[in-house]
Structure formats: C-alpha cells, structure tokens
Design a protein around this motif. Structure first.
Motif, PDB file in Angstrom:
ATOM      1  N   LYS A 146       3.195   5.908  -4.956  1.00 20.91           N
ATOM      2  CA  LYS A 146       4.248   5.784  -6.879  1.00 20.91           C
ATOM      3  C   LYS A 146       2.901   6.349  -7.289  1.00 20.91           C
ATOM      4  O   LYS A 146       2.946   7.322  -8.443  1.00 20.91           O
ATOM      5  CB  LYS A 146       3.677   4.428  -7.911  1.00 20.91           C
ATOM      6  CG  LYS A 146       3.971   4.540  -8.747  1.00 20.91           C
ATOM      7  CD  LYS A 146       3.583   3.060  -9.713  1.00 20.91           C
ATOM      8  CE  LYS A 146       3.298   2.685 -11.133  1.00 20.91           C
ATOM      9  NZ  LYS A 146       3.315   1.714 -10.854  1.00 20.91           N
ATOM     10  N   ARG A 147       2.164   6.537  -6.932  1.00 21.25           N
ATOM     11  CA  ARG A 147       0.670   7.910  -7.636  1.00 21.25           C
ATOM     12  C   ARG A 147       0.864   9.400  -6.891  1.00 21.25           C
ATOM     13  O   ARG A 147       0.806   9.886  -8.091  1.00 21.25           O
ATOM     14  CB  ARG A 147      -1.150   7.627  -6.271  1.00 21.25           C
ATOM     15  CG  ARG A 147      -1.485   8.179  -7.130  1.00 21.25           C
ATOM     16  CD  ARG A 147      -3.004   7.850  -5.925  1.00 21.25           C
ATOM     17  NE  ARG A 147      -3.654   6.509  -5.733  1.00 21.25           N
ATOM     18  CZ  ARG A 147      -3.215   5.490  -5.022  1.00 21.25           C
ATOM     19  NH1 ARG A 147      -3.662   6.157  -4.061  1.00 21.25           N
ATOM     20  NH2 ARG A 147      -3.926   4.597  -4.566  1.00 21.25           N
ATOM     21  N   ILE A 193       0.944  -0.965  -0.020  1.00 22.74           N
ATOM     22  CA  ILE A 193      -0.226  -0.119  -0.236  1.00 22.74           C
ATOM     23  C   ILE A 193       0.396   1.389   0.238  1.00 22.74           C
ATOM     24  O   ILE A 193       0.556   2.402  -0.550  1.00 22.74           O
ATOM     25  CB  ILE A 193      -1.052   0.135   0.718  1.00 22.74           C
ATOM     26  CG1 ILE A 193      -1.590  -1.076   0.970  1.00 22.74           C
ATOM     27  CG2 ILE A 193      -1.099   1.620   1.311  1.00 22.74           C
ATOM     28  CD1 ILE A 193      -2.897  -1.405   0.277  1.00 22.74           C
ATOM     29  N   LYS A 194       2.112   1.174   0.724  1.00 29.02           N
ATOM     30  CA  LYS A 194       2.592   2.567   0.602  1.00 29.02           C
ATOM     31  C   LYS A 194       2.882   2.914  -0.440  1.00 29.02           C
ATOM     32  O   LYS A 194       3.893   3.683  -0.923  1.00 29.02           O
ATOM     33  CB  LYS A 194       3.467   1.866   1.764  1.00 29.02           C
ATOM     34  CG  LYS A 194       5.071   3.434   2.206  1.00 29.02           C
ATOM     35  CD  LYS A 194       5.441   2.686   3.174  1.00 29.02           C
ATOM     36  CE  LYS A 194       6.832   3.843   3.184  1.00 29.02           C
ATOM     37  NZ  LYS A 194       8.077   3.909   4.235  1.00 29.02           N
ATOM     38  N   GLU A 195       3.332   1.854  -1.178  1.00 31.24           N
ATOM     39  CA  GLU A 195       3.650   1.796  -2.780  1.00 31.24           C
ATOM     40  C   GLU A 195       3.711   2.407  -3.295  1.00 31.24           C
ATOM     41  O   GLU A 195       3.813   2.946  -4.336  1.00 31.24           O
ATOM     42  CB  GLU A 195       5.191   0.560  -2.453  1.00 31.24           C
ATOM     43  CG  GLU A 195       5.734   0.611  -3.980  1.00 31.24           C
ATOM     44  CD  GLU A 195       5.855  -1.533  -4.409  1.00 31.24           C
ATOM     45  OE1 GLU A 195       6.391  -0.811  -5.502  1.00 31.24           O
ATOM     46  OE2 GLU A 195       5.752  -2.127  -3.811  1.00 31.24           O
ATOM     47  N   GLN A 215       1.684  12.140  -9.641  1.00 33.42           N
ATOM     48  CA  GLN A 215       1.296  13.120  -9.844  1.00 33.42           C
ATOM     49  C   GLN A 215       1.567  14.499  -9.888  1.00 33.42           C
ATOM     50  O   GLN A 215       1.506  15.427 -10.088  1.00 33.42           O
ATOM     51  CB  GLN A 215      -0.223  13.474  -8.173  1.00 33.42           C
ATOM     52  CG  GLN A 215      -1.605  12.527  -8.056  1.00 33.42           C
ATOM     53  CD  GLN A 215      -1.933  12.382  -6.868  1.00 33.42           C
ATOM     54  OE1 GLN A 215      -1.421  13.064  -6.044  1.00 33.42           O
ATOM     55  NE2 GLN A 215      -3.119  12.042  -6.232  1.00 33.42           N
ATOM     56  N   ALA A 216       3.145  14.683  -9.252  1.00 31.80           N
ATOM     57  CA  ALA A 216       3.749  15.781  -9.171  1.00 31.80           C
ATOM     58  C   ALA A 216       4.307  15.490 -10.620  1.00 31.80           C
ATOM     59  O   ALA A 216       4.384  17.200 -10.743  1.00 31.80           O
ATOM     60  CB  ALA A 216       5.019  15.142  -8.599  1.00 31.80           C
TER      61      ALA A 216
END
Length: 298
Positions: free
Chosen positions: A285-286, A279-281, A290-291
């Motif tokens: 990644k998301r 979940i953290k990965e 977005q950046a």
C-alpha cells in the motif's frame, strides 16, 4: 432498655437466619426447566485426583480440597452461564457428600449427592459469590440390570475408599470419562445448605445418574463423613434453566504433550503468517501511494 436491645438483636438474628424461610432456598425438586440453547457449562479437568481433608468442628461435614501439606487449590474449573445468562467462573475449594440426595430431578430420587463447592473467580462480577456443582449416584444391582437391559452396567470408581483417616479423594479421570456420555446441566439460584443458609449460590446440577454398587454405597456411608439432606424448599418464581455441558479433559489419561506442542506451534505459526501478510500488505500500500505521488508530480 435491656429488653429492647435483646428484642432488636433477636429480630436481627432472625433476619440473618434464612434456612427454610428465604426466597430462594436449596434444595428443590426440579419438575420443569427452560431450555436455553446458548447456555453452556464448561468443566475443566486438569488434575487426576482431588484430595479432600475432613474439616473439623463443622456442622456441614465438608471435605476441604488440598494437596497436603501445601494445601493448594486444585486445577479444576467451572465456567458457564448462571440462571440469568451471566458468565460466571468458580474455583472449587471443598466438597460434601449427602445421603440420601437432597435434590430431586423430574420426580427421581437418588441415594447419594456429591456437591463440589467453589468460590467466584475474581474476573467475574456476580452477586452470588459461591457455586455448587451436584452429581447424583444411585445404587444399582449388577445382576438385576443385566436381566432387565441385557447389558452390563459400568460402575465408575469415583471415590478412593481405601484411604484411612480423615481423607477422601475424587478420581477426576473416571468422573470426566463418565460425564462425556452426557451433554446437559441444570442451573438455578439457591443457597448454602449449612450455617445460615445464605442465598449467595448458583446451583449447577448434572441430571445424569452415576451407578454405584451396594457395597460401594455401604463403604461410603460407614467410613466417610456424610451430611443429612435438608428438606425440599419451594421453587417460588425462580428461573430454572437447562443448558449444554462441555467437558475439557486434560487429565493424564487424555493429555498428550506432543499433541499440545504441535497445537501451540501451529497456532504460533498461524499468528506469524497473519502478521507477515499484514506487513506485506502495508508495504504494498505504501509503495502504491508513493507511485501515485510520483505520477502526480510529473
């Protein structure tokens, strides 16, 4: 017309009756094996004692596993590779004592053979719907063995000979403890040794010897239901394989509930940790995606 029908029925019955003339009849004399390193047979012991009740009106003289009066099937499993490398699993339903032993292994004969018969578990696909697991016993004189080997022989108490009537129990704790000293099994495709000798069986042999005293042997033969051995059959072109034996012992003598709880807790924590890292990965990644979109928009 009557004689024609009689002849047809006779021929049909002869085709069904395979004893002594089938292509892969049991028992046999094992003289050579093919060693397969990846072949494994796992025996799972969960019950301390398996109770058998004598089956009435049968030529095979078998004992049916039961926890009388509920007649539940015991928690004991045979899981492993059959002679052709297929994974199979059997749930034992009955056992049989044969004296002297039917099989011979590397020109060695035995005084008693214990065969545990099982039915194929539904999750496996195999043309052989039964499995036969054989253990071998030989009468050993304690005094003579001490003189020759200068060591004491351990006689595992496998059978409960104090029971009256038509009941016989197998001590699975002692059976499992003795088997831990060995690591090999032999398998071949064979047959039942009663009825029409149907060739629907994967035979599994544990080639090590269980020593018993003369008194134990005499009690078994005199008080319990014993089958006579069938004659040895031709091997023909059958594949006889030797593989590795694995013992999974969860009887009360080796079962530790605290250890089991800690093991399951650790496994659950490990899965939770892997899930949390996943979940953290995904979040990281998301955020990076977005950046990148924000920078490209500027």
């Amino acid at each position: 017309m009557f004689y024609i029908l009689l002849l047809i029925s006779y021929v049909y019955s002869q085709d069904e009756y395979l004893c002594g003339k089938g292509e892969r009849q049991s028992p046999i004399s094992i003289t050579d094996t093919f060693d397969a390193k990846y072949y494994k047979l796992e025996l799972r012991f969960k019950e301390d004692v398996l109770v058998g009740l004598k089956e009435e009106n049968t030529e095979s003289k078998r004992y049916i596993f039961t926890d009388d009066p509920s007649r539940q099937i015991p928690e004991f499993r045979m899981l492993g590779h059959d002679p052709h490398g297929l994974m199979v699993g059997y749930r034992p339903t009955e056992f049989q004592l044969i004296a002297p032993a039917e099989h011979q292994i590397f020109e060695q004969s035995f005084d008693l053979e214990l065969v545990i018969w099982g039915d194929l578990l539904n999750i496996y696909k195999n043309p052989n719907v039964k499995g036969g697991l054989s253990f071998f016993f030989k009468v050993t004189n304690q005094d003579e063995s001490n003189i020759v080997n200068e060591t004491s022989t351990t006689f595992p108490q496998i059978f409960n000979l104090t029971e009256d009537g038509d009941q016989l129990s197998i001590n699975m704790i002692n059976l499992a403890a003795h088997l831990k000293l060995y690591d090999k099994y032999i398998t071949y495709r064979g047959s039942l040794t009663w009825g029409d000798c149907d060739e629907i069986v994967d035979r599994f042999l544990i080639p090590q010897v269980f020593p018993i005293t003369q008194d134990q042997y005499d009690q078994i033969v005199s008080k319990k239901q014993i089958s006579n051995p069938n004659p040895l059959q031709e091997i023909r072109k059958r594949r006889i394989v030797r593989g590795s034996l694995i013992i999974e012992d969860e009887t009360s003598a080796n079962y530790n509930p605290i250890y089991r709880f800690l093991s399951l807790t650790f496994i659950a924590f490990l899965f939770f940790l892997i899930f949390a890292l996943f979940i953290k990965e995904q979040r990281e990644k998301r955020r990076m995606d977005q950046a990148k979109k924000f920078k490209s928009g500027n």
